[in-house]
Motif scaffolding. Structure first.
Motif, mmCIF file in Angstrom:
data_model
loop_
_atom_site.group_PDB
_atom_site.id
_atom_site.type_symbol
_atom_site.label_atom_id
_atom_site.label_comp_id
_atom_site.label_asym_id
_atom_site.label_seq_id
_atom_site.Cartn_x
_atom_site.Cartn_y
_atom_site.Cartn_z
ATOM 1 N N ALA A 122 -4.975 -1.381 -3.480
ATOM 2 C CA ALA A 122 -5.134 -2.052 -2.196
ATOM 3 C C ALA A 122 -4.882 -1.088 -1.048
ATOM 4 C CB ALA A 122 -4.150 -3.216 -2.116
ATOM 5 N N TYR A 123 -5.222 -1.511 0.160
ATOM 6 C CA TYR A 123 -4.940 -0.676 1.326
ATOM 7 C C TYR A 123 -3.950 -1.376 2.249
ATOM 8 C CZ TYR A 123 -8.721 -3.544 3.387
ATOM 9 O OH TYR A 123 -9.511 -4.580 3.798
ATOM 10 N N ALA A 124 -3.324 -0.559 3.076
ATOM 11 C CA ALA A 124 -2.338 -1.089 4.018
ATOM 12 C C ALA A 124 -2.444 -0.321 5.323
ATOM 13 C CB ALA A 124 -0.933 -0.977 3.446
ATOM 14 N N PHE A 125 -2.186 -1.022 6.416
ATOM 15 C CA PHE A 125 -2.316 -0.479 7.780
ATOM 16 C C PHE A 125 -1.009 -0.687 8.526
ATOM 17 C CE2 PHE A 125 -2.710 -2.220 12.108
ATOM 18 C CZ PHE A 125 -3.311 -1.188 12.812
ATOM 19 N N ILE A 126 -0.576 0.348 9.230
ATOM 20 C CA ILE A 126 0.521 0.203 10.201
ATOM 21 C C ILE A 126 0.025 0.791 11.517
ATOM 22 C CG2 ILE A 126 2.907 0.780 10.803
ATOM 23 C CD1 ILE A 126 3.474 1.362 7.892
ATOM 24 N N ALA A 127 0.086 0.002 12.581
ATOM 25 C CA ALA A 127 -0.320 0.505 13.899
ATOM 26 C C ALA A 127 0.553 1.709 14.250
ATOM 27 C CB ALA A 127 -0.159 -0.595 14.948
ATOM 28 N N GLU A 128 -0.093 2.695 14.834
ATOM 29 C CA GLU A 128 0.575 3.955 15.128
ATOM 30 C C GLU A 128 1.877 3.775 15.896
ATOM 31 O OE1 GLU A 128 -1.373 8.064 16.587
ATOM 32 O OE2 GLU A 128 -1.126 6.594 18.178
ATOM 33 N N ARG A 129 1.900 2.800 16.820
ATOM 34 C CA ARG A 129 3.102 2.647 17.646
ATOM 35 C C ARG A 129 4.333 2.293 16.818
ATOM 36 N NH1 ARG A 129 -0.102 -1.664 18.164
ATOM 37 N NH2 ARG A 129 0.719 -3.761 17.788
ATOM 38 N N HIS A 130 4.134 1.802 15.589
ATOM 39 C CA HIS A 130 5.275 1.452 14.734
ATOM 40 C C HIS A 130 5.623 2.543 13.735
ATOM 41 C CE1 HIS A 130 5.215 -2.519 16.396
ATOM 42 N NE2 HIS A 130 4.096 -2.886 15.803
ATOM 43 N N HIS A 131 4.889 3.643 13.762
ATOM 44 C CA HIS A 131 5.069 4.616 12.681
ATOM 45 C C HIS A 131 6.491 5.141 12.563
ATOM 46 C CE1 HIS A 131 0.615 5.705 11.629
ATOM 47 N NE2 HIS A 131 0.880 4.421 11.542
ATOM 48 N N GLY A 132 7.178 5.229 13.693
ATOM 49 C CA GLY A 132 8.550 5.736 13.615
ATOM 50 C C GLY A 132 9.556 4.695 13.170
ATOM 51 N N ASP A 133 9.210 3.409 13.312
ATOM 52 C CA ASP A 133 10.212 2.348 13.127
ATOM 53 C C ASP A 133 10.184 1.692 11.758
ATOM 54 O OD1 ASP A 133 10.713 2.717 15.841
ATOM 55 O OD2 ASP A 133 9.181 1.232 16.394
ATOM 56 N N VAL A 134 9.081 1.846 11.063
ATOM 57 C CA VAL A 134 8.947 1.097 9.813
ATOM 58 C C VAL A 134 9.848 1.675 8.735
ATOM 59 C CG1 VAL A 134 7.385 0.659 7.879
ATOM 60 C CG2 VAL A 134 6.639 0.196 10.214
ATOM 61 N N ARG A 135 10.647 0.803 8.151
ATOM 62 C CA ARG A 135 11.415 1.148 6.966
ATOM 63 C C ARG A 135 11.088 0.085 5.939
ATOM 64 N NH1 ARG A 135 16.428 4.161 5.270
ATOM 65 N NH2 ARG A 135 15.955 4.051 3.050
ATOM 66 N N GLN A 136 10.721 0.480 4.759
ATOM 67 C CA GLN A 136 10.390 -0.535 3.749
ATOM 68 C C GLN A 136 11.177 -0.230 2.480
ATOM 69 O OE1 GLN A 136 8.496 -0.302 0.818
ATOM 70 N NE2 GLN A 136 7.702 1.789 0.964
ATOM 71 N N PRO A 137 11.579 -1.274 1.773
ATOM 72 C CA PRO A 137 12.551 -1.083 0.690
ATOM 73 C C PRO A 137 11.984 -0.488 -0.604
ATOM 74 C CG PRO A 137 11.992 -3.406 0.891
ATOM 75 C CD PRO A 137 11.305 -2.709 2.013
ATOM 76 N N LEU A 138 10.669 -0.510 -0.775
ATOM 77 C CA LEU A 138 10.102 0.084 -1.991
ATOM 78 C C LEU A 138 9.953 1.588 -1.745
ATOM 79 C CD1 LEU A 138 7.563 -2.703 -2.899
ATOM 80 C CD2 LEU A 138 9.530 -2.020 -4.251
ATOM 81 N N SER A 139 11.101 2.211 -1.556
ATOM 82 C CA SER A 139 11.167 3.600 -1.110
ATOM 83 C C SER A 139 11.120 4.546 -2.303
ATOM 84 C CB SER A 139 12.451 3.791 -0.298
ATOM 85 O OG SER A 139 13.562 3.211 -0.972
ATOM 86 N N GLY A 140 9.962 4.607 -2.923
ATOM 87 C CA GLY A 140 9.799 5.481 -4.095
ATOM 88 C C GLY A 140 9.579 6.931 -3.706
ATOM 89 N N TRP A 141 9.570 7.772 -4.714
ATOM 90 C CA TRP A 141 9.549 9.222 -4.458
ATOM 91 C C TRP A 141 8.293 9.706 -3.761
ATOM 92 C CZ3 TRP A 141 7.691 13.455 -8.026
ATOM 93 C CH2 TRP A 141 6.722 13.011 -8.913
ATOM 94 N N MET A 142 7.145 9.020 -3.976
ATOM 95 C CA MET A 142 5.908 9.483 -3.350
ATOM 96 C C MET A 142 5.873 9.173 -1.850
ATOM 97 S SD MET A 142 3.684 11.237 -5.077
ATOM 98 C CE MET A 142 3.804 11.912 -6.735
ATOM 99 N N GLY A 143 6.784 8.307 -1.385
ATOM 100 C CA GLY A 143 6.882 8.010 0.031
ATOM 101 C C GLY A 143 7.967 8.831 0.724
#
Lengths: 405, 405
Positions: free
Chosen positions: B228-249
């Motif tokens: 699947a694909y996912a989008f985050i608006a650029e203005r949020h790029h610094g603020d997003v923290r997500q819990p599925l914090s695997g090694w490839m991220g």
């Protein structure tokens, strides 16, 4: 050494299986612990899935080609190789995602306890997934070195999360003893089998393990980024609740209800629509490993790595082994510390000897027993000796560190 | 009708593209909104990936074949089709897993607010992922019907989560208006584009959307269970923290640090090792849709569905349309309510007209504009008329409900 190698190869009961894999010409592949070789049966199976099942069957193939049951079917084939019952294992998502599901489940099963205990230097994704739950405020990351793990098992520990064979050193944990100690402390245990599953016999149920996850693309030869497997001991099947409660883990996904009701048993670990291409390729790899047999693979893995060490000794290469010297205490790999590990690894790759480097100074050789020959050991050591003696690793192109290795 | 259809097909600027897909003989496929057809270029690309990149290249292909950048590369190709910048979109995991990441991220960005608002009858997995976070104690599920959504946007709402085109009816939300209303109320917005992406133009940035997810296996023709694909608006790029914090991220996955540090921008949505087979197949589908052009696809989609309705009218079939009658207000599908929807769907499938049934009484026809002809519309309606007139849907084999449909 090459003569002794030829004698060993001639007597190797698994020698015939090398031909079931595609091993590139001129390559000695000592990295099957990172990405396993391509089984020769895989391309035909994928053509069948893509052209026949997808192209011709289209949506009908979810039932007609059994796509809908593939996660359970492949899981059931992995089960006997890790000491599980067929209905205790399912294939889904990645190792990382399955770690998150099972860490979350353990935390819900141990209310009042927040610590997830692991060791520093565990494979990063294992630790990072604890951190993900920490960022949600649900977990506390606890790290204790190997020798201090049992002492660290206190009343705050909900889950002990360990990788069975260490990714750098190959050192094995005593699964039975640590599981027992965790249970004594009231904690659950989640074993990451990524670096041992498919290479050596594992007996999750005999050890009393609660949960496990493992990787499809290493010793199971499922292809790059193959889906992962996950295990839940049957006694927990009624209690597990995990937050990645997608529609495929629903008791009746096609009822399209607004309310989530977990499917029975391990099926509730499913989340989104399973990736059929990856699952189909993994099935071929698992079938082949099961056919060869895990006990025979383990015996050959030990023989290969011990022979590699003999070749090193005979070549008078005094490498700093960081893996256990007792083959019973390590996975199917040997790792060495060397200040120039990166450059040496690059120089070997240029000669077609593919091992890998792990930050900061580890040279890691994996011995996938299904397709390696004793002659490969002797040849690899000969190349290593030449690289070290000629100092060719000092050439600029080998010393320049790429951003990604 | 068939004559009119032939004239329309003769004038169809997209007619040539049908030949770029494998459409099975004797099948009229009105289910591309569930699983898209196989692009003819996909099998060759997969052979190249499997035999060349995996079989020959082995571990070296992570760099040499660009596997490591594939999630970003395919994301960047999807971006212009959904009104995003190339660095705002990434391909990873499943829709469900990406929903979990982005719902979690939104909750962390709106501390003190717990409600995730959606509509009852949204695609189940969207609602179930809210429930997963509810089970963790982190979210509260809020459901309000379409007409009451704006009123339900109060100070407790952290996130509005809606599917752009409804999976059953195809009804489109006004993305700009609802995004604006949510922002007015201090909430973020996550759009699920699964049933619209690749079939009609979407302009996430013009609408001010915060987050989006979408499906690879429907109109993008990526194959069963494509990533699947996912989008985050650029203005949020610094603020997003997500819990599925695997090694490839991780910012530097190959530093193997014990401490997670998110990669820049959307890269932090990566979790485990990406499935390369699925990604490679998806890329072929996305390339093809991009080549045809989303505006042209949309125009043909509307023409196809309107022609289907004309055929129904001319055949005097009074079907109970539950999709909006205005083509501008619906996705690329028409859905009808009928008490015998299941049996009629089965009888049509037996004739090679593949639509689908959605519980409890919806007959759904999808019009994937890349490979369908106007003649298919006329033929499908002829079959539907015959099924209804002869009453053949009453035969026992069509009325027996399978466990899974």
């Amino acid at each position: 050494m090459i003569e002794r190698a030829r004698i060993l190869d001639a007597g190797d009961p698994l020698a015939q299986y090398r031909d079931r894999f595609h091993v590139p010409e001129g390559v000695i592949y000592l990295d099957g612990n990172s990405l396993g070789c391509l089984p020769k049966a895989t391309p035909d199976r994928l053509v069948e899935v893509v052209q026949g099942e997808w192209g011709e069957g289209l949506i009908r193939s979810w039932n007609a080609a059994g796509w809908i049951d593939l996660p359970q079917r492949v899981g059931a084939k992995i089960a006997p190789l890790i000491g599980a019952q067929p209905h205790e294992v399912i294939v889904a998502d990645s190792v990382s995602v399955n770690l998150f599901k099972l860490i979350s489940a353990a935390l819900m099963m141990r209310p009042g306890r927040k610590v997830v205990l692991s060791e520093p230097g565990n494979f990063p994704t294992d630790i990072y997934m604890i951190e993900g739950l920490e960022a949600q405020g649900l977990a506390e990351r606890g790290l204790a070195s190997r020798e201090n793990l049992i002492d660290a098992l206190n009343d705050d520990v909900a889950l002990l999360l360990l990788t069975h064979a260490h990714y750098k050193t190959g050192e094995l944990f005593d699964m039975a003893a640590l599981t027992e100690a965790a249970h004594q402390a009231g904690a659950l245990v989640l074993w990451d089998l990524s670096h041992s599953g498919g290479a050596l016999p594992i007996d999750l149920n005999a050890c009393g393990a609660d949960f496990a996850v493992g990787c499809g693309y290493k010793y199971f030869n499922g292809g790059p980024g193959a889906p992962a497997y996950a295990f839940i001991a049957e006694r927990h099947h009624g209690d597990v609740r995990q937050p990645l409660s997608g529609w495929m883990g629903h008791a009746r996904p096609f009822a399209f209800s607004d309310d989530y009701e977990p499917a029975p048993g391990v099926d509730r670990l499913l989340c989104g629509t399973p990736g059929i291409l990856g699952l189909a390729a993994l099935e071929v790899g698992v079938d082949l490993i099961a056919e060869i047999g895990i006990e025979r693979l383990h015996a050959k893995s030990q023989a290969l790595s011990e022979f590699f060490r003999q070749c090193l000794a005979e070549a008078d290469l005094d490498m700093d082994l960081v893996s256990p010297s007792d083959p019973a205490k390590r996975g199917s790999q040997l790792s060495f510390r060397h200040p120039e590990a990166y450059a040496i690894c690059q120089a070997l790759i240029a000669r077609g000897v593919i091992g890998d480097f792990r930050d900061p100074d580890i040279l890691r050789f994996g011995f996938a027993p299904a397709y390696l020959r004793f002659a490969d050991m002797a040849e690899a050591v000969r190349h290593l000796a030449e690289v070290l003696e000629t100092g060719e690793w000092q050439r600029a192109e080998f010393r320049e560190r790429a951003a990604v290795t």
